[in-house]
Design an enzyme around this catalytic site. Structure first.
Site, PDB file in Angstrom:
ATOM      1  N   ALA A  71       0.826  -1.211   0.000  1.00 45.41           N
ATOM      2  CA  ALA A  71       0.000   0.000   0.000  1.00 45.41           C
ATOM      3  C   ALA A  71       0.854   1.251   0.000  1.00 45.41           C
ATOM      4  O   ALA A  71       1.975   1.277   0.530  1.00 45.41           O
ATOM      5  CB  ALA A  71      -0.915  -0.006   1.226  1.00 45.41           C
ATOM      6  N   GLY A 116       0.907  -5.686   0.705  1.00 42.26           N
ATOM      7  CA  GLY A 116      -0.019  -5.823  -0.412  1.00 42.26           C
ATOM      8  C   GLY A 116       0.651  -6.271  -1.696  1.00 42.26           C
ATOM      9  O   GLY A 116      -0.003  -6.859  -2.559  1.00 42.26           O
ATOM     10  N   GLU A 119       0.668  -9.905  -1.432  1.00 40.14           N
ATOM     11  CA  GLU A 119      -0.711 -10.375  -1.571  1.00 40.14           C
ATOM     12  C   GLU A 119      -1.143 -10.418  -3.035  1.00 40.14           C
ATOM     13  O   GLU A 119      -1.911 -11.304  -3.433  1.00 40.14           O
ATOM     14  CB  GLU A 119      -1.652  -9.496  -0.745  1.00 40.14           C
ATOM     15  N   GLU A 139       2.589  -6.163   7.821  1.00 40.28           N
ATOM     16  CA  GLU A 139       1.573  -5.172   8.185  1.00 40.28           C
ATOM     17  C   GLU A 139       1.482  -4.901   9.678  1.00 40.28           C
ATOM     18  O   GLU A 139       1.239  -3.771  10.097  1.00 40.28           O
ATOM     19  CB  GLU A 139       0.200  -5.611   7.650  1.00 40.28           C
TER      20      GLU A 139
END
Length: 265
Positions: A71, A116, A119, A139
Site C-alpha cells: 500500500a 499488499g 498479496e 503489516e
C-alpha cells in the site's frame, strides 16, 4: 489483444500467442498501490477477464528493485478515518480482481514483494521469483493486518502455523528460504523472474484455453470442500470441456499426430 494502459501506472501487453503481461508500472514509488493504481488494476483485470483470446496472464513489474512494496503509506498517512473507510472497498476490489481472473495467472517476483505486493502475488496461481526476491507480510509492524487476502491465502499455501509465524513476526523472507517454505514455487537464477515466468506461461498457453479455465475453476472452487463436494465441482468442470470444440480438436490432433489448433470455445 493490443497493448493498453489503464490509468498512469498499469499496462497490459501482449507477450505471445494467448499470453498477456499485466505490468505494474509505477517505478518511482516501487509500485506502491495508491487509490488510483488500485482502480487501474481492477480495470485491467476486467479487460483481461473479458478477452477470450488470453489463456495465461503474467503479473510483472517495470521496477528493477521491487515487484510491489504494498500500500501507498504516504497516501494512507494523508487520509482521515472516513476517507480510509471509503477507500477500503476499492483497494479490496483490486486484489479480488487478480484472484478472480478466470485464466491461469503467474506472478514474476523480482526484488521486494511486501505487504499488499506479496498479496498480489499470492492471488496468482503460481509465483515465480528470482534470487533478488524478498517477500513478506509486515503489516502488523505498522499497526494493521494483511488486508488484501494475506491472512487467508498464505495459510492455504504454507499451513496455519507457518502463516501465523510469518504474519506475527512481520519478517521478510529471502528467495531461497521462501522457496523452502513454499512461499514461492520456483526461483530463477539471477534476476530472471520475468523471463522464467513468461517461459512457463508460454508452455501453459500451448494447451486448451477451455481446459485451462475449467481446470482453474475446479481447483479454486474445490479447494477446502470435502472430497465428495469437490468431485462434483470437478465433474461440472469436466462437462464444460468434454462437449467443447477444444476437446474435439484435441482428440483429433492427437490421433493425427499434429499440433492442435484450439478454437477456444
Amino acid at each position: 489483444m493490443v497493448e493498453q494502459r489503464f490509468g498512469q501506472w498499469v499496462e497490459v501487453r501482449p507477450h505471445a500467442r494467448r499470453v498477456a503481461e499485466l505490468v505494474l508500472d509505477r517505478p518511482k514509488a516501487m509500485n506502491a498501490v495508491s487509490s488510483e493504481m488500485a482502480a487501474s488494476i481492477t480495470a485491467a483485470c476486467a479487460a483481461l477477464a473479458a478477452d477470450p483470446e488470453i489463456s495465461v496472464t503474467v503479473l510483472t513489474s517495470s521496477n528493477d528493485k521491487a515487484f510491489c512494496v504494498g500500500a501507498d503509506l504516504k497516501e494512507r498517512n494523508s487520509l482521515s478515518d472516513a476517507e480510509l473507510g471509503r477507500q477500503r472497498p476499492h483497494a479490496r476490489a483490486a486484489y479480488t480482481s487478480v484472484l478472480d481472473l478466470p485464466m491461469p495467472t503467474l506472478a514474476a517476483v523480482h526484488g521486494y514483494a511486501l505487504g499488499g505486493g506479496f498479496e498480489l502475488a499470492l492471488a496468482c496461481d503460481v509465483i515465480v521469483a528470482d534470487e533478488t526476491a524478498v517477500v513478506g507480510l509486515p503489516e502488523v509492524s505498522v499497526g494493521v493486518i494483511p488486508g488484501g487476502g494475506g491472512t487467508q491465502l498464505l495459510p492455504r499455501r504454507v499451513g496455519a502455523a507457518r502463516a501465523a509465524e510469518l504474519i506475527f513476526s512481520a519478517r521478510r523472507v529471502p528467495a531461497v528460504e521462501a522457496l523452502g517454505l513454499g512461499l514461492v514455487d520456483e526461483v530463477a537464477t539471477g534476476d530472471g523472474a520475468r523471463e522464467a515466468a513468461l517461459a512457463m506461461a508460454d508452455r501453459m498457453a500451448g494447451n486448451s484455453p477451455v481446459g485451462l479455465r475449467a481446470a482453474k475453476r475446479a481447483l479454486r472452487l474445490g479447494h477446502g470442500m470435502d472430497l465428495k463436494a469437490g468431485l462434483e465441482v470437478e465433474d461440472a468442470a469436466w462437462r464444460t470441456v468434454a462437449f467443447s470444440g477444444d476437446r474435439a480438436e484435441g482428440v483429433a490432433a492427437f490421433n493425427e499426430k499434429r499440433t492442435p489448433d484450439w478454437p477456444g470455445q
